[in-house]
Write a protein that holds these residues in place. Structure first.
Motif, mmCIF file in Angstrom:
data_model
loop_
_atom_site.group_PDB
_atom_site.id
_atom_site.type_symbol
_atom_site.label_atom_id
_atom_site.label_comp_id
_atom_site.label_asym_id
_atom_site.label_seq_id
_atom_site.Cartn_x
_atom_site.Cartn_y
_atom_site.Cartn_z
ATOM 1 N N ILE A 25 -27.753 -20.990 -14.181
ATOM 2 C CA ILE A 25 -26.683 -20.632 -13.259
ATOM 3 C C ILE A 25 -27.238 -20.020 -11.970
ATOM 4 O O ILE A 25 -26.608 -20.101 -10.923
ATOM 5 C CB ILE A 25 -25.650 -19.704 -13.949
ATOM 6 N N GLU A 26 -28.428 -19.445 -12.024
ATOM 7 C CA GLU A 26 -29.039 -18.881 -10.817
ATOM 8 C C GLU A 26 -29.364 -19.959 -9.796
ATOM 9 O O GLU A 26 -29.502 -19.673 -8.608
ATOM 10 C CB GLU A 26 -30.316 -18.102 -11.170
ATOM 11 N N GLN A 27 -29.490 -21.203 -10.222
ATOM 12 C CA GLN A 27 -29.820 -22.327 -9.340
ATOM 13 C C GLN A 27 -28.607 -22.949 -8.674
ATOM 14 O O GLN A 27 -28.770 -23.825 -7.839
ATOM 15 C CB GLN A 27 -30.480 -23.449 -10.136
ATOM 16 N N ILE A 28 -27.428 -22.525 -9.011
ATOM 17 C CA ILE A 28 -26.218 -23.260 -8.625
ATOM 18 C C ILE A 28 -26.062 -23.442 -7.116
ATOM 19 O O ILE A 28 -25.524 -24.435 -6.660
ATOM 20 C CB ILE A 28 -24.970 -22.618 -9.259
ATOM 21 N N ASP A 29 -26.571 -22.494 -6.317
ATOM 22 C CA ASP A 29 -26.449 -22.603 -4.860
ATOM 23 C C ASP A 29 -27.710 -23.142 -4.198
ATOM 24 O O ASP A 29 -27.774 -23.242 -2.987
ATOM 25 C CB ASP A 29 -26.098 -21.236 -4.263
ATOM 26 N N THR A 30 -28.716 -23.504 -4.985
ATOM 27 C CA THR A 30 -29.972 -24.029 -4.467
ATOM 28 C C THR A 30 -29.829 -25.525 -4.217
ATOM 29 O O THR A 30 -29.247 -26.242 -5.020
ATOM 30 C CB THR A 30 -31.110 -23.792 -5.482
ATOM 31 N N PHE A 31 -30.341 -25.991 -3.085
ATOM 32 C CA PHE A 31 -30.290 -27.417 -2.793
ATOM 33 C C PHE A 31 -31.593 -27.818 -2.117
ATOM 34 O O PHE A 31 -31.933 -27.230 -1.100
ATOM 35 C CB PHE A 31 -29.108 -27.741 -1.892
ATOM 36 N N PRO A 32 -32.387 -28.734 -2.598
ATOM 37 C CA PRO A 32 -32.191 -29.437 -3.868
ATOM 38 C C PRO A 32 -32.534 -28.541 -5.054
ATOM 39 O O PRO A 32 -33.268 -27.572 -4.913
ATOM 40 C CB PRO A 32 -33.153 -30.616 -3.791
ATOM 41 N N LEU A 33 -31.997 -28.883 -6.206
ATOM 42 C CA LEU A 33 -32.181 -28.078 -7.408
ATOM 43 C C LEU A 33 -33.580 -28.196 -7.990
ATOM 44 O O LEU A 33 -34.114 -27.258 -8.544
ATOM 45 C CB LEU A 33 -31.164 -28.488 -8.477
ATOM 46 N N SER A 75 -22.213 -40.244 -17.525
ATOM 47 C CA SER A 75 -21.107 -40.456 -16.595
ATOM 48 C C SER A 75 -20.637 -39.123 -16.037
ATOM 49 O O SER A 75 -20.690 -38.093 -16.703
ATOM 50 C CB SER A 75 -19.936 -41.202 -17.258
ATOM 51 N N ILE A 76 -20.190 -39.165 -14.784
ATOM 52 C CA ILE A 76 -19.623 -37.989 -14.129
ATOM 53 C C ILE A 76 -18.163 -37.943 -14.539
ATOM 54 O O ILE A 76 -17.401 -38.867 -14.259
ATOM 55 C CB ILE A 76 -19.768 -38.083 -12.604
ATOM 56 N N VAL A 77 -17.768 -36.870 -15.221
ATOM 57 C CA VAL A 77 -16.415 -36.789 -15.775
ATOM 58 C C VAL A 77 -15.533 -35.757 -15.088
ATOM 59 O O VAL A 77 -14.330 -35.723 -15.329
ATOM 60 C CB VAL A 77 -16.452 -36.512 -17.298
ATOM 61 N N ALA A 78 -16.118 -34.906 -14.227
ATOM 62 C CA ALA A 78 -15.314 -33.896 -13.534
ATOM 63 C C ALA A 78 -16.011 -33.465 -12.251
ATOM 64 O O ALA A 78 -17.237 -33.418 -12.184
ATOM 65 C CB ALA A 78 -15.082 -32.682 -14.420
ATOM 66 N N LEU A 79 -15.210 -33.176 -11.247
ATOM 67 C CA LEU A 79 -15.679 -32.615 -9.990
ATOM 68 C C LEU A 79 -15.348 -31.132 -10.042
ATOM 69 O O LEU A 79 -14.181 -30.752 -10.191
ATOM 70 C CB LEU A 79 -14.972 -33.305 -8.818
ATOM 71 N N LEU A 80 -16.364 -30.281 -9.981
ATOM 72 C CA LEU A 80 -16.169 -28.834 -10.137
ATOM 73 C C LEU A 80 -15.926 -28.188 -8.782
ATOM 74 O O LEU A 80 -16.781 -28.236 -7.906
ATOM 75 C CB LEU A 80 -17.393 -28.211 -10.817
ATOM 76 N N ASP A 81 -14.759 -27.566 -8.621
ATOM 77 C CA ASP A 81 -14.429 -26.896 -7.369
ATOM 78 C C ASP A 81 -15.065 -25.518 -7.294
ATOM 79 O O ASP A 81 -15.500 -25.076 -6.240
ATOM 80 C CB ASP A 81 -12.910 -26.747 -7.215
ATOM 81 N N GLU A 82 -15.084 -24.820 -8.418
ATOM 82 C CA GLU A 82 -15.573 -23.448 -8.442
ATOM 83 C C GLU A 82 -16.087 -23.111 -9.830
ATOM 84 O O GLU A 82 -15.541 -23.560 -10.835
ATOM 85 C CB GLU A 82 -14.410 -22.506 -8.083
ATOM 86 N N VAL A 83 -17.129 -22.299 -9.877
ATOM 87 C CA VAL A 83 -17.658 -21.800 -11.147
ATOM 88 C C VAL A 83 -17.569 -20.285 -11.089
ATOM 89 O O VAL A 83 -18.168 -19.660 -10.215
ATOM 90 C CB VAL A 83 -19.119 -22.257 -11.383
ATOM 91 N N ASP A 84 -16.805 -19.678 -12.007
ATOM 92 C CA ASP A 84 -16.595 -18.237 -12.027
ATOM 93 C C ASP A 84 -17.030 -17.701 -13.383
ATOM 94 O O ASP A 84 -16.474 -18.097 -14.409
ATOM 95 C CB ASP A 84 -15.122 -17.913 -11.770
ATOM 96 N N LEU A 85 -18.012 -16.819 -13.403
ATOM 97 C CA LEU A 85 -18.547 -16.300 -14.654
ATOM 98 C C LEU A 85 -18.138 -14.860 -14.918
ATOM 99 O O LEU A 85 -18.719 -14.189 -15.757
ATOM 100 C CB LEU A 85 -20.077 -16.405 -14.655
ATOM 101 N N ASP A 86 -17.150 -14.358 -14.217
ATOM 102 C CA ASP A 86 -16.690 -12.970 -14.443
ATOM 103 C C ASP A 86 -15.940 -12.834 -15.732
ATOM 104 O O ASP A 86 -15.216 -13.603 -16.193
ATOM 105 C CB ASP A 86 -15.808 -12.496 -13.284
#
Length: 93
Positions: free
Chosen positions: A33-41, A82-93
């Motif tokens: 999860i620490e990589q989520i904002d890294t591009f490229p991963l 297969s890509i099954v969902a487009l994730l808008d937001e990931v919230d781990l709170d």
């Protein structure tokens, strides 16, 4: 199911007839999860059938193995991811 980010497209010059009309994307798997904002991963790269109309840089959920082909049943598709969902937001709170 894994989280990944789309990094490119795949074009086929010849393919199995069941792949007609396929939209294939290259995705990098999010290893932590620490990589989520890294591009490229820098993670594992997978070619996945795009069921959601994703764009480059989108965060997605992918299914792998036999579950990747389940949406096409009873048709048989020669896919392993297969890509099954487009994730808008990931919230781990």
């Amino acid at each position: 199911m894994k989280m990944a980010r789309t990094i490119g497209s795949v074009t086929l010059s010849k393919a199995h007839p069941a792949m007609a009309g396929a939209k294939l994307r290259c995705v990098e798997v999010v290893e932590s999860i620490e990589q989520i904002d890294t591009f490229p991963l820098g993670g594992e790269t997978v070619v996945a059938w795009d069921l959601c109309g994703t764009g480059i840089g989108d965060l997605v959920a992918i299914a792998e193995g036999p579950e990747a082909a389940q949406p096409f049943r009873p048709d048989v598709k020669p896919i392993d991811a297969s890509i099954v969902a487009l994730l808008d937001e990931v919230d781990l709170d």
